[in-house]
Design an enzyme around this catalytic site. Structure first.
Site: not given
Length: 501
Positions: A151, A306
């Site tokens: 999960h 970036s």
């Protein structure tokens, strides 16, 4: 400046070998090769075709005038006939026998099958190399404890190597599926307009006496008063067999309409879409692990993560794999719809989309396999970060071991459970509300109740005692399942992946 649109699959990412496999050069030279195969087989079975005609065709096989073919197609609105006319103009002696008895799908569909077969043969070693790299990674880190997640929440421990075997297991399934699809692939062969071979029965009318190389069969049939029609049937069946063998296939489809069944495309694209799902899952896991700073894909010294944030090390290759994996998964829907809407012996609404989805499925698969190999060649693991994450969660996971140790020394389980519950909630509050470290172990050490097991706490919190048989499972899996399946590719495993960007 390039003024025409080019697909990034070929211009930006694609490998040389896969781009060549689906190039116009290969496609149309294969058409011509198929016309040569047909002429040779028809000659061998008695039709009046001479060596000079075949030699003329062979000499011009790769001399394709694409501009002339484009002009012809503008006039005829038929790509196959355009190329028949251009080839015939280059081969005036062979012109009368080019495409003799065939339908357009003789060259179109059979070429598709050749390109699909060759494309699968390009992909399989690349997939094997990804499995090989991950296998080495799994073996290297088979004993390194790490948090397992269910999960997407911390669960029982596993190891870095054991997690990698889950990725490998999916890829092994894909390797088996793709091998099966390739091995099940057949040739459309020489079947005529609606698959009945009627046109070939017609062209062999009256030519049975010239069946060079098969005179023993003729004599055999004559001895038993075999009819002319029976021999014609033999010729047509043998023609299909000869051309199939010349094209490198062991079998042709026994029945087909004008085209081979588009279920074949479904099977091929599904196998690649299933592989795409596996790669997407693997690279998503790697992206999550990169976010946690536990594992990173290789990052060159001059690479920029970036344009704005100079510190960033984005998992751009894994992201590219995920981006490209979506194409085969989407294309399977197209293939299924196409197969389901082929009316009777065929309709032409399969043509335009197949020109796109088949090459693009193969190209995208080829690219994400090349990229995944590059990633798995240089995965970087950060054990100290993994250890820090373990220390944050392990005290909670060790509470059951602590409880059992106390019970073994005579403690009351219910009382011990309550002591641990209270201290666990206090520690959880420090982590969640105050942003501090998990201090459950310190709280246990400070509690007089747990004095009987103070000397056991270090061993009870040793991560290696929480990983079960993970290291042994890795070894067994690699030796029993992975290495045998990689054996056929052993001479191709050391090839390096080359990325354009």
């Amino acid at each position: 400046m390039i003024s025409n649109y080019q697909t990034p699959l070929s211009s930006r990412y694609g490998s040389k070998e896969m781009c060549e496999n689906f190039s116009d050069g290969k496609k149309f030279s294969t058409w011509r090769q198929l016309w040569i195969y047909l002429a040779k087989a028809e000659k061998a079975l008695g039709l009046t075709i001479n060596n000079e005609q075949i030699a003329e065709m062979e000499a011009n096989k790769d001399k394709i005038d694409f501009q002339a073919a484009a002009k012809e197609e503008m006039l005829t609105r038929h790509d196959v006939m355009a190329h028949v006319h251009v080839f015939a103009a280059q081969c005036p002696k062979a012109a009368p026998i080019i495409h003799l008895g065939a339908t357009s799908c003789y060259v179109g569909d059979n070429t598709d099958l050749i390109q699909i077969r060759d494309g699968l043969n390009i992909l399989l070693p690349k997939l094997a190399r990804c499995i090989d790299r991950l296998s080495k990674f799994a073996d290297k880190y088979k004993s390194l404890p790490t948090l397992g997640f269910t999960h997407m929440q911390p669960a029982q421990l596993t190891t870095v190597g054991k997690r990698a075997t889950l990725w490998i297991s999916d890829l092994l399934s894909d390797l088996i599926n793709i091998q099966r699809v390739r091995d099940d692939l057949r040739f459309r062969g020489v079947k005529g307009t609606t698959g009945t071979q009627a046109s070939f029965l017609a062209i062999f009318e009256g030519d049975h006496e010239n069946a060079n190389g098969h005179i023993h069969v003729i004599k055999f049939l004559c001895e038993f008063n075999a009819s002319l029609s029976l021999f014609k049937l033999f010729q047509v069946k043998e023609l299909d067999k000869l051309v199939t063998q010349m094209a490198g296939f062991t079998r042709a489809y026994t029945v087909c309409g004008q085209t081979y069944s588009r279920k074949v495309d479904c099977n091929v694209i599904y196998a690649l879409a299933s592989l795409a799902a596996s790669v997407h899952k693997i690279c998503t896991d790697l992206r999550l692990l990169a976010s946690m700073k536990e594992i990173e894909e290789p990052f060159e010294k001059t690479q920029i993560g970036s344009s704005a944030m100079a510190y960033k090390r984005n998992p751009m290759r894994s992201e590219r794999c995920c981006a490209l994996a979506k194409l085969p998964m989407g294309n399977i829907i197209d293939a299924l719809i196409t197969a389901s809407t082929q009316w009777m012996e065929r309709t032409l609404d399969d043509s335009a989309n197949r020109r796109i989805i088949i090459p693009e499925t193969f190209l995208s698969t080829d690219i994400f396999l090349n990229t995944l190999q590059n990633v798995t060649d240089g995965l970087v693991v950060y054990p100290k970060v993994i250890e820090r994450h373990l220390k944050m969660e392990l005290p909670f996971m060790a509470t059951e071991n602590i409880l059992m140790a106390m019970v073994k020394l005579g403690g009351d389980r219910q009382v011990c459970h309550e002591e641990i519950r209270v201290l666990s909630h206090q520690a959880a509050e420090v982590v969640k509300m105050q942003g501090g470290d998990n201090d459950l172990v310190e709280r246990i050490r400070d509690s007089p109740y747990f004095a009987p097991i103070y000397d056991q706490l270090d061993s009870l919190l040793n991560p290696s005692t929480f990983i079960g048989r993970a290291p042994e499972q890795v070894t067994e899996f690699l030796e029993e399942e992975v290495y045998p399946l990689l054996e056929p590719y052993k001479d191709q495993l050391e090839v390096k992946a080359v990325l354009k960007v």
